[in-house]
Design a protein around this motif. Structure first.
Motif, short mmCIF file in Angstrom:
data_model
loop_
_atom_site.label_atom_id
_atom_site.label_comp_id
_atom_site.label_asym_id
_atom_site.label_seq_id
_atom_site.Cartn_x
_atom_site.Cartn_y
_atom_site.Cartn_z
N GLU A 212 25.14 -26.80 10.94
CA GLU A 212 26.16 -25.85 11.37
C GLU A 212 25.63 -24.84 12.39
O GLU A 212 26.34 -24.45 13.32
N LEU A 213 24.38 -24.43 12.23
CA LEU A 213 23.84 -23.34 13.04
C LEU A 213 23.03 -23.79 14.24
O LEU A 213 23.01 -23.12 15.28
N TYR A 214 22.32 -24.90 14.09
CA TYR A 214 21.30 -25.26 15.09
C TYR A 214 21.93 -25.99 16.27
O TYR A 214 21.73 -27.18 16.48
N ASP A 215 22.66 -25.23 17.09
CA ASP A 215 23.28 -25.77 18.30
C ASP A 215 22.59 -25.19 19.53
O ASP A 215 21.50 -24.62 19.43
N GLN A 216 23.21 -25.30 20.68
CA GLN A 216 22.59 -24.83 21.91
C GLN A 216 22.41 -23.31 21.91
O GLN A 216 21.41 -22.80 22.40
N ASP A 217 23.40 -22.59 21.37
CA ASP A 217 23.25 -21.12 21.29
C ASP A 217 22.06 -20.75 20.43
O ASP A 217 21.30 -19.83 20.75
N PHE A 218 21.91 -21.45 19.31
CA PHE A 218 20.77 -21.20 18.43
C PHE A 218 19.46 -21.49 19.17
O PHE A 218 18.52 -20.69 19.12
N ALA A 219 19.39 -22.63 19.86
CA ALA A 219 18.17 -22.99 20.59
C ALA A 219 17.83 -21.94 21.64
O ALA A 219 16.65 -21.60 21.85
N SER A 220 18.85 -21.39 22.29
CA SER A 220 18.61 -20.34 23.29
C SER A 220 18.06 -19.08 22.64
O SER A 220 17.15 -18.43 23.18
N THR A 221 18.60 -18.74 21.46
CA THR A 221 18.09 -17.56 20.75
C THR A 221 16.64 -17.78 20.33
O THR A 221 15.80 -16.88 20.48
N VAL A 222 16.33 -18.97 19.81
CA VAL A 222 14.94 -19.27 19.44
C VAL A 222 14.02 -19.13 20.64
O VAL A 222 12.94 -18.53 20.55
N GLN A 223 14.44 -19.66 21.77
CA GLN A 223 13.59 -19.59 22.96
C GLN A 223 13.37 -18.16 23.42
O GLN A 223 12.25 -17.78 23.79
N ARG A 224 14.43 -17.32 23.37
CA ARG A 224 14.27 -15.92 23.76
C ARG A 224 13.30 -15.21 22.82
O ARG A 224 12.44 -14.44 23.26
N LEU A 225 13.46 -15.45 21.54
CA LEU A 225 12.57 -14.81 20.56
C LEU A 225 11.14 -15.29 20.71
O LEU A 225 10.20 -14.50 20.65
N LYS A 226 10.97 -16.59 20.90
CA LYS A 226 9.61 -17.13 21.03
C LYS A 226 8.95 -16.60 22.29
O LYS A 226 7.73 -16.34 22.31
N THR A 227 9.71 -16.44 23.36
CA THR A 227 9.16 -15.87 24.59
C THR A 227 8.61 -14.48 24.35
O THR A 227 7.53 -14.12 24.82
N VAL A 228 9.35 -13.69 23.58
CA VAL A 228 8.89 -12.34 23.24
C VAL A 228 7.64 -12.39 22.37
O VAL A 228 6.66 -11.68 22.61
N LEU A 229 7.67 -13.25 21.35
CA LEU A 229 6.54 -13.34 20.44
C LEU A 229 5.29 -13.89 21.12
O LEU A 229 4.16 -13.51 20.77
N ASP A 230 5.48 -14.79 22.08
CA ASP A 230 4.35 -15.41 22.77
C ASP A 230 3.85 -14.60 23.96
O ASP A 230 2.84 -14.96 24.57
N SER A 231 4.53 -13.54 24.33
CA SER A 231 4.19 -12.80 25.55
C SER A 231 2.73 -12.38 25.55
O SER A 231 2.21 -11.86 24.56
N VAL A 232 2.08 -12.61 26.66
CA VAL A 232 0.64 -12.33 26.75
C VAL A 232 0.36 -10.87 27.11
O VAL A 232 -0.80 -10.45 27.10
N ASP A 233 1.39 -10.10 27.44
CA ASP A 233 1.18 -8.69 27.76
C ASP A 233 1.51 -7.78 26.57
O ASP A 233 1.69 -6.57 26.72
N ARG A 234 1.55 -8.36 25.36
CA ARG A 234 1.62 -7.54 24.15
C ARG A 234 0.33 -6.72 24.01
O ARG A 234 -0.71 -7.09 24.55
#
Length: 696
Positions: free
Chosen positions: A40-62
């Protein structure tokens, strides 16, 4: 009538088949429900949210937060290239650079390949070297699944290897420290005989190199009905000693000092928190304490010299006394000063106490009361900079800043995190709601400056309310990216609300004790009062109001849905306690009896049942249409609360025909809910997406 209630009399036998964590029948149900939720949840909108969050978590300028040991600054780091992470170090001059040069000590991804399976870094402890020598050995804590159980391995900092003859402790709930290069102090729950009912170690053993833990001599032991035996070796030159703690329950303990063959128990009431630093003994009572004619109020901090206190009980000075709006949150020693972090109506204040003269107190200047500030000594044994401290400043919409200062001197900007989400149009305000008994309960609101007060704004409330844990402002890029950065079809940006309900530590131990045991409902009344206040102020209404909480906050969510279901449109309940009749028999639940009560005692069960969500479903039922949408999530590897309570609650709600209940249980992640940045992003996105789709 016996004093003990028969557990079997009120055990939910219809659902005990879900308590077998790895039972195939239970796992079949888990997989079915998890797949349903993901479908029910894991659609394209969900994938986009995951990618945005992962980009933040993976950012090398933390900001790579560091710990100073000798001349090096140590850090553990994960990003897109290092899924499991790297343990590394650098020098001060390099750390100040925009792009520090790091020496990799342990690459966990490479280690996983060599070992044939993932291991997750859970901390390190360095052996104190001889004077003038570099650090050469460390103990590395490695979790197989992100849970509390760890394997402890000795690591060679010269050869960057695990030596063949090195210490290697099997996976268990373990606390360990170096005594010397060939000896460890170990508390490890490896067998039934050395494990408490709370699943922690009941003994401390002295383990020599080459010996087995089973044959190592026991130097300290506690009753297995107590929570745990904790201990550490203090290697500070001139103050070498073993410090022992008999954790009787979560708020009562006995601390002792073992040196020169003598075990000196610190003779204070068991609810006085005890800590030691060099010659100093710090005493923080949870309830007011009368000692030698002096009243030491609850939440205060007293200072004594250890030897003097052991000899005659004398106390040097009362350093901090709370008032109705203040509480002590943390402390840290530099060489000559004690730094206290204090909250005043949940706003931060840092007090500096001079230890070498007359205990004079000053306050560090802070710019904004809506920001959180924490301070900690850099290295009180650094001969060149003995009174340096780290200062971390952060706020809901203010990226974290790391400063380094010297007591009496100026602060130096070290690192500043960049903005991760657009917050220009947001403002942070503090409000107070009136609970049922008239208590003023604070909460923070992060919202658009031009927020229309027409009741149509999507709101996410967050709460905890237990274990004297304080909820304070902090920059949360994932929350900003996953929640605040959204817009609904009307162009509205959502609101985030952090609550400071009773049971927490925002106003000290009295604020916490106000919601203990039979008074637990006060925490739930406080949270409900804030929800009602948001509606009364025109910020939102039920259809746009979501709430979230984890662990004890998951219990809070369970009581919102069973006690106040008509206040909310959606709830996310993570790694929760929900079955207060069975919790003491599951995972580490026995250790929380002091917080909640003991369901095996009939008098306690009478009040526990009134805030046990699994039982409230049928004891205090609501019309099915009253219930909001509900997501219950946990992990199979959670060895602190365990997954069975979440399973039972979800299964019972579904059987009762309550609509829009969803369940999600991935395997790894432990009580934290994740093991790497990708799983963290998925865990957060699952909750944010579910809530947003219900209340936007």
């Amino acid at each position: 009538m016996t004093d003990r209630a028969a557990t079997a009399d009120h055990r939910p036998d219809d659902y005990t088949w879900l308590e077998g964590i790895h039972d195939e029948t239970a796992l079949d149900w888990v997989r079915e429900q998890t797949e349903r939720t993901e479908a029910e949840l894991y659609d394209q909108d969900f994938a986009s949210t995951v990618q945005r969050l992962k980009t933040v978590l993976d950012s090398v300028d933390r900001i790579p937060m560091v710990t100073k040991r000798g001349e090096y600054y140590y850090n553990f780091w994960r990003d897109a290239e290092h899924r499991l992470g790297v343990w590394r170090r650098t020098t001060w001059d390099s750390y100040l650079a925009t792009s520090p040069v790091w020496e990799t000590l342990l690459d966990l991804d490479a280690y996983a390949v060599a070992e044939g399976g993932d291991w997750h870094f859970a901390g390190s402890q360095l052996l104190r070297p001889a004077d003038g020598q570099p650090h050469r050995r460390a103990l590395i804590r490695l979790s197989p699944d992100g849970g509390d159980q760890v394997r402890v391995r000795e690591f060679d900092l010269d050869g960057l290897t695990f030596p063949e003859d090195g210490f290697d402790l099997a996976v268990a709930k373990t606390n360990v420290s170096w005594i010397d290069a060939d000896t460890l102090l170990v508390g490890s729950a490896t067998t039934k005989e050395n494990t408490t009912r709370s699943t922690y170690a009941s003994t401390l053993r002295r383990l020599e190199r080459g010996a087995t833990l089973e044959t190592a001599p026991t130097i300290y032991e506690v009753d297995r009905e107590h929570v745990a035996a904790f201990g550490y070796f203090d290697s500070t030159p001139g103050f070498q000693r073993i410090v022992t703690t008999d954790a009787i329950d979560f708020y009562n303990s006995r601390t002792g000092v073992l040196r020169d063959g003598q075990h000196h128990i610190i003779d204070v009431p068991t609810d006085v928190e005890v800590s030691l630093h060099r010659q100093w003994l710090l005493l923080a009572p949870q309830t007011s304490w009368s000692h030698q004619g002096q009243l030491i109020p609850a939440g205060s901090l007293a200072l004594a010299k250890l030897d003097s206190f052991v000899n005659d009980g004398s106390i040097e000075r009362l350093l901090f006394t709370p008032d109705a709006s203040t509480s002590l949150q943390s402390l840290s020693f530099t060489a000559d000063f004690l730094l206290l972090t204090v909250l005043k109506d949940v706003a931060a204040e840092v007090r500096v106490i001079e230890l070498t003269k007359n205990f004079d107190q000053t306050t560090l200047p802070l710019e904004d009361p809506m920001l959180s500030v924490s301070v900690a000594a850099v290295d009180d044994e650094d001969l060149e900079h003995p009174n340096d401290y780290w200062m971390t400043v952060t706020g809901f919409t203010t990226p974290t800043t790391l400063l380094r200062g010297t007591v009496g001197g100026a602060n130096q900007l070290v690192k500043k995190s960049p903005e991760r989400f657009e917050a220009t149009d947001f403002e942070v305000t503090q409000h107070f709601a009136r609970s049922v008994d008239g208590t003023r309960v604070p909460y923070f609101q992060v919202a658009a400056r031009d927020l229309p007060l027409d009741g149509k704004n999507p709101v996410l409330m967050d709460g905890y309310g237990g274990f004297q844990h304080s909820m304070t402002p902090g920059y949360a890029p994932a929350m900003g990216t996953g929640w605040l950065s959204r817009k609904n079809t009307d162009g509205r940006r959502p609101v985030y609300v952090m609550t400071n309900i009773r049971g927490g530590g925002e106003y000290g131990p009295d604020w916490h004790r106000a919601a203990l045991r039979e008074k637990r409902h006060r925490a739930y009344e406080d949270f409900a009062a804030i929800a009602k206040d948001l509606v009364a102020r025109g910020v939102t209404q039920r259809s746009h109001l979501a709430a979230t909480g984890r662990s004890n906050g998951g219990l809070l969510m369970g009581n919102m849905i069973t006690g106040y279901p008509t206040l909310f449109g959606a709830i996310s309940c993570g790694v929760p306690l929900l079955d207060m009749q069975r919790y003491t028999h599951l995972a580490a639940g026995h250790s929380w009896i002091a917080e909640y009560g003991d369901p095996d005692i009939e008098a306690d069960w009478k009040f526990l049942k009134t805030f046990s969500p699994v039982h409230r479903l049928t004891d205090q039922p609501h019309p099915q249409d009253d219930y909001p949408a509900w997501l219950i999530w946990t992990t199979t590897s959670d060895d602190r609360v365990g997954p069975s309570q979440a399973r039972v609650m979800a299964a019972k709600m579904m059987e009762l025909g309550i609509a829009n209940v969803r369940y999600h249980e991935p395997d790894g992640g432990g009580h934290a809910g994740s093991t790497d940045n990708e799983s963290t992003a998925k865990m957060l996105a699952t909750s944010y997406e579910f809530l947003w789709r219900q209340v936007r």
